[in-house]
Write a protein that holds these residues in place. Structure first.
Motif, PDB file in Angstrom:
ATOM      1  N   ARG A   1       0.844  -1.194   0.000  1.00 47.52           N
ATOM      2  CA  ARG A   1       0.000   0.000   0.000  1.00 47.52           C
ATOM      3  C   ARG A   1       0.879   1.243   0.000  1.00 47.52           C
ATOM      4  NH1 ARG A   1      -5.385  -0.907   0.909  1.00 47.52           N
ATOM      5  NH2 ARG A   1      -5.889  -3.014   1.537  1.00 47.52           N
ATOM      6  N   SER A   2       0.385   2.279  -0.609  1.00 42.42           N
ATOM      7  CA  SER A   2       1.154   3.532  -0.696  1.00 42.42           C
ATOM      8  C   SER A   2       1.011   4.372   0.569  1.00 42.42           C
ATOM      9  CB  SER A   2       0.670   4.362  -1.890  1.00 42.42           C
ATOM     10  OG  SER A   2      -0.648   4.841  -1.652  1.00 42.42           O
ATOM     11  N   GLY A   3      -0.023   4.134   1.322  1.00 46.63           N
ATOM     12  CA  GLY A   3      -0.276   4.934   2.512  1.00 46.63           C
ATOM     13  C   GLY A   3      -1.094   6.177   2.202  1.00 46.63           C
ATOM     14  N   LEU A   4      -1.315   6.448   0.922  1.00 48.79           N
ATOM     15  CA  LEU A   4      -2.090   7.617   0.527  1.00 48.79           C
ATOM     16  C   LEU A   4      -3.579   7.297   0.603  1.00 48.79           C
ATOM     17  CD1 LEU A   4      -0.023   8.674  -2.614  1.00 48.79           C
ATOM     18  CD2 LEU A   4       0.113   9.641  -0.312  1.00 48.79           C
ATOM     19  N   LYS A   5      -4.363   8.296   0.873  1.00 47.35           N
ATOM     20  CA  LYS A   5      -5.811   8.120   0.908  1.00 47.35           C
ATOM     21  C   LYS A   5      -6.404   8.653  -0.382  1.00 47.35           C
ATOM     22  CE  LYS A   5      -6.354   8.167   5.836  1.00 47.35           C
ATOM     23  NZ  LYS A   5      -6.976   6.994   6.297  1.00 47.35           N
ATOM     24  N   ALA A   6      -7.435   7.981  -0.858  1.00 43.10           N
ATOM     25  CA  ALA A   6      -8.111   8.424  -2.079  1.00 43.10           C
ATOM     26  C   ALA A   6      -8.870   9.719  -1.796  1.00 43.10           C
ATOM     27  CB  ALA A   6      -9.073   7.355  -2.571  1.00 43.10           C
ATOM     28  N   ASP A   7      -8.858  10.612  -2.766  1.00 45.81           N
ATOM     29  CA  ASP A   7      -9.581  11.882  -2.645  1.00 45.81           C
ATOM     30  C   ASP A   7     -10.965  11.679  -3.233  1.00 45.81           C
ATOM     31  OD1 ASP A   7     -10.626  14.420  -2.851  1.00 45.81           O
ATOM     32  OD2 ASP A   7      -8.771  15.321  -3.595  1.00 45.81           O
ATOM     33  N   LYS A   8     -11.943  11.425  -2.367  1.00 51.67           N
ATOM     34  CA  LYS A   8     -13.302  11.123  -2.816  1.00 51.67           C
ATOM     35  C   LYS A   8     -13.874  12.224  -3.692  1.00 51.67           C
ATOM     36  CE  LYS A   8     -17.880   9.668  -1.189  1.00 51.67           C
ATOM     37  NZ  LYS A   8     -18.459   9.930  -2.441  1.00 51.67           N
TER      38      LYS A   8
END
Length: 80
Positions: free
Chosen positions: A61-68
């Motif tokens: 996992r990249s650790g980034l969160k998706a920007d909804k």
């Protein structure tokens, strides 16, 4: 080109399939072989999908969160 089956079990299986499907012996052989080839093709496809899934999982996992909001806007569901 014709071929002969000299195996009692193979003969019995082909005759059973022909009877169940209401077709001749030649058609029963074609049905059975076609089904096996299709199944092999499906297995090859699934093996390739599994390889891709494993390669993706191995990256971690990249650790980034998706920007909804960003993705909602891309799909036309964002607030106008």
């Amino acid at each position: 080109m014709p071929f002969h089956v000299r195996d009692a079990e193979a003969d019995s299986l082909v005759r059973e399939l022909a009877r169940k499907r209401g077709v001749g012996l030649t058609e029963a052989v074609k049905l059975a072989v076609r089904a096996e080839l299709t199944r092999d093709d499906g297995a090859d496809f699934l093996a390739k999908v599994r390889e891709i899934q494993q390669a993706i999982a191995a990256r971690g996992r990249s650790g980034l969160k998706a920007d909804k909001a960003f993705f909602d806007d891309l799909s036309g569901q964002g607030d106008d």
